[in-house]
Design an enzyme around this catalytic site. Sequence first.
Site, PDB file in Angstrom:
ATOM      1  N   ASP A  45       1.027  -1.308  -0.019  1.00 37.72           N
ATOM      2  CA  ASP A  45      -0.028   0.109  -0.116  1.00 37.72           C
ATOM      3  C   ASP A  45       0.832   1.103   0.102  1.00 37.72           C
ATOM      4  O   ASP A  45       2.192   1.144  -0.316  1.00 37.72           O
ATOM      5  CB  ASP A  45      -1.071  -0.072   1.086  1.00 37.72           C
ATOM      6  CG  ASP A  45      -2.310   0.603   0.970  1.00 37.72           C
ATOM      7  OD1 ASP A  45      -2.156   1.946   0.837  1.00 37.72           O
ATOM      8  OD2 ASP A  45      -3.415   0.164   0.899  1.00 37.72           O
ATOM      9  N   ASP A  46       0.266   2.325   0.378  1.00 35.47           N
ATOM     10  CA  ASP A  46       0.917   3.682   0.336  1.00 35.47           C
ATOM     11  C   ASP A  46       2.390   3.530   1.181  1.00 35.47           C
ATOM     12  O   ASP A  46       2.779   2.757   1.877  1.00 35.47           O
ATOM     13  CB  ASP A  46       0.206   4.841   0.944  1.00 35.47           C
ATOM     14  CG  ASP A  46       0.427   6.051   0.497  1.00 35.47           C
ATOM     15  OD1 ASP A  46       1.601   6.257  -0.022  1.00 35.47           O
ATOM     16  OD2 ASP A  46      -0.286   7.062   0.899  1.00 35.47           O
ATOM     17  N   LYS A  75      -3.486  -1.020  -7.200  1.00 35.47           N
ATOM     18  CA  LYS A  75      -4.354  -0.308  -6.399  1.00 35.47           C
ATOM     19  C   LYS A  75      -4.199   1.294  -6.752  1.00 35.47           C
ATOM     20  O   LYS A  75      -3.059   1.906  -6.271  1.00 35.47           O
ATOM     21  CB  LYS A  75      -4.217  -0.461  -4.813  1.00 35.47           C
ATOM     22  CG  LYS A  75      -5.165   0.376  -4.045  1.00 35.47           C
ATOM     23  CD  LYS A  75      -5.001   0.117  -2.839  1.00 35.47           C
ATOM     24  CE  LYS A  75      -5.791   0.954  -1.699  1.00 35.47           C
ATOM     25  NZ  LYS A  75      -5.847   0.651  -0.347  1.00 35.47           N
ATOM     26  N   ASP A  92      -5.364   4.980  -6.087  1.00 35.67           N
ATOM     27  CA  ASP A  92      -6.053   5.733  -5.115  1.00 35.67           C
ATOM     28  C   ASP A  92      -6.634   7.025  -5.953  1.00 35.67           C
ATOM     29  O   ASP A  92      -6.032   7.306  -6.844  1.00 35.67           O
ATOM     30  CB  ASP A  92      -5.177   6.153  -3.859  1.00 35.67           C
ATOM     31  CG  ASP A  92      -6.213   6.072  -2.518  1.00 35.67           C
ATOM     32  OD1 ASP A  92      -7.186   6.375  -2.798  1.00 35.67           O
ATOM     33  OD2 ASP A  92      -5.668   5.626  -1.390  1.00 35.67           O
ATOM     34  N   SER A 109     -10.067   3.522  -6.853  1.00 40.78           N
ATOM     35  CA  SER A 109     -10.815   3.922  -5.670  1.00 40.78           C
ATOM     36  C   SER A 109     -11.797   4.928  -6.320  1.00 40.78           C
ATOM     37  O   SER A 109     -12.479   5.606  -5.464  1.00 40.78           O
ATOM     38  CB  SER A 109      -9.868   4.591  -4.849  1.00 40.78           C
ATOM     39  OG  SER A 109      -9.002   3.639  -4.262  1.00 40.78           O
ATOM     40  N   ARG A 142     -13.434   0.536  -5.055  1.00 39.94           N
ATOM     41  CA  ARG A 142     -13.742   0.931  -3.441  1.00 39.94           C
ATOM     42  C   ARG A 142     -15.228   2.023  -3.557  1.00 39.94           C
ATOM     43  O   ARG A 142     -15.145   2.744  -4.210  1.00 39.94           O
ATOM     44  CB  ARG A 142     -12.707   1.752  -2.886  1.00 39.94           C
ATOM     45  CG  ARG A 142     -11.508   0.926  -2.406  1.00 39.94           C
ATOM     46  CD  ARG A 142     -11.928   0.262  -1.179  1.00 39.94           C
ATOM     47  NE  ARG A 142     -12.050   1.133  -0.033  1.00 39.94           N
ATOM     48  CZ  ARG A 142     -11.278   1.968   0.525  1.00 39.94           C
ATOM     49  NH1 ARG A 142     -10.112   1.849   0.372  1.00 39.94           N
ATOM     50  NH2 ARG A 142     -11.500   2.854   1.543  1.00 39.94           N
ATOM     51  N   ASP A 159     -12.450   4.188   4.384  1.00 37.74           N
ATOM     52  CA  ASP A 159     -11.451   3.117   4.779  1.00 37.74           C
ATOM     53  C   ASP A 159     -12.056   2.540   6.263  1.00 37.74           C
ATOM     54  O   ASP A 159     -12.559   3.093   7.009  1.00 37.74           O
ATOM     55  CB  ASP A 159     -10.369   3.979   5.316  1.00 37.74           C
ATOM     56  CG  ASP A 159      -9.311   4.436   4.148  1.00 37.74           C
ATOM     57  OD1 ASP A 159      -9.940   4.346   2.898  1.00 37.74           O
ATOM     58  OD2 ASP A 159      -8.312   5.254   4.317  1.00 37.74           O
TER      59      ASP A 159
HETATM   60  C1  GLA Z   1      -6.779   5.861   1.225  1.00 42.64           C
HETATM   61  C2  GLA Z   1      -7.098   4.556   1.005  1.00 42.64           C
HETATM   62  C3  GLA Z   1      -6.743   3.628   1.763  1.00 42.64           C
HETATM   63  C4  GLA Z   1      -5.105   3.624   1.898  1.00 42.64           C
HETATM   64  C5  GLA Z   1      -4.480   4.840   2.123  1.00 42.64           C
HETATM   65  C6  GLA Z   1      -3.086   5.101   2.136  1.00 42.64           C
HETATM   66  O1  GLA Z   1      -7.010   6.402   2.416  1.00 42.64           O
HETATM   67  O2  GLA Z   1      -8.423   4.563   0.808  1.00 42.64           O
HETATM   68  O3  GLA Z   1      -7.027   2.446   1.293  1.00 42.64           O
HETATM   69  O4  GLA Z   1      -4.670   3.028   0.484  1.00 42.64           O
HETATM   70  O5  GLA Z   1      -5.254   5.875   1.364  1.00 42.64           O
HETATM   71  O6  GLA Z   1      -2.602   6.485   2.266  1.00 42.64           O
END
Ligand code: GLA
Length: 423
Positions: free
Chosen positions: A86-87, A164, A166, A198, A219, A223
């Site tokens: 992820d991030d 993924k 965002d 997303s 999504r 979150d």
């Molecule tokens: C957003 C996404 C999360 C995650 C964060 C990472 O909030 O919805 O799922 O990936 O960013 O910064």
Amino acid sequence: MPREDCCSMLLALVARFLWLCSVAGLENGLARTPPLGWMPFERFRCVTDCVKFPRDCISESLFMRTADLLVSEGYSAVGYEYLIIDDCWMERQRHEITKELMPDRERFPRGLNFLSDYIHNKGLKFGLYHDIGERTCMHFGPGANGYYALDAKTFANWNVDYVKLDGCFIKNINLDIAYPAFGRELNKTGRPMVYSCSWPYYQKHPNYELIKKHCNLWRFADDIRDAFDSVGKTMYNYYKQQKNLTKHAGPGHWNDPDMLVLGNYRLSYDASRLQLAIWAIIAAPLIMTNDLQTVRPAIKTLLQNRAIIEVDQDPLGIPGRCVYIAGSFQIWVRPVMPFNNIGAHSYAVAFVNIGNYEPCPLCPQTYEVVLKRLGFENDLGYKVIDLFGSMEDLGLFKPKDKFITRVNPSGVTFFKFTSVDMY
Ligand code: GLA
């Protein structure tokens, strides 16, 4: 024109047409059933100090350890295959000259090809987070804006299998144009990559007809957090939009309610069952976020429950819905295989006690329902098994029969009703 020239022109035209088709929309043939895997965000957030927090920081070693555990603890054997970063994996700036994205050089010292090979050698698949805007959501690394083609190529060079994407920091960016454009660049690389968007989450009125043409999953909710109220809120969010959401999901295209949080700190055993059952009912991707080294044995057994994974992965790909809601009581139903020989399909059914039932919110509640009221019409009846109860056979039920179940607070009971054949 000589015949051969004519044929080769025709072939070239067909090839061009096929190429245009392949890059115009998604149709990458992936995610025919919802993807299963692991992603760190809810559990490990954006911990980057590996000196203070060597076990928890977003680093090569976290992903190598998780790859090892996915295999050695039996998760990959039941289908969990995508290991997704992820991030917070990037250097804060692009490469000065090439403008390519770069992984943080201290936390990923051997680069992403090394990690990707490590993950692939375990028989797993490699996923990576990015953002369509100026910066990633934690404001950590650069977003894709202005670099779609370059970033898609970089991802392909790293042998990424799942992206993924965002949607933070999107001033002056039209998501309805940007997400398809990035997806086209992914397609052009020729490397099949699951495209997780997303996109709708960042819009007031998402156009799901468009989104489903370009994304393998999307999504639709906030979150998730490691708490029962967050799971309940996500379920309610789905329920409110379910008419629309169920219309668009199916093989290759799924609604994503965010990660499975069971295995962490705050969900009780009952609430863990509940999240798993509902995620299977709505055909959600099952992406865990937890520390696989510390998942309690009882929760590990839940996460590896093959009967429930089978419901999630049902080949019909019809997402279920909440068909009844009153006070603390909800019934969620999903049509699943097999069909009987006169065409009636089977159902997975989750009976939910949200846990605010008066006068005793913390007590188990007994529920009774006549099956016909759930739309179960097969006069030959249904054979019922308890999906959490070691597949215990509960006997034959006809549409006019009453089904009785007792459900713990913030809990669920979960059954499969298999339609009986005519002989
Ligand atoms: C957003 C996404 C999360 C995650 C964060 C990472 O909030 O919805 O799922 O990936 O960013 O910064």
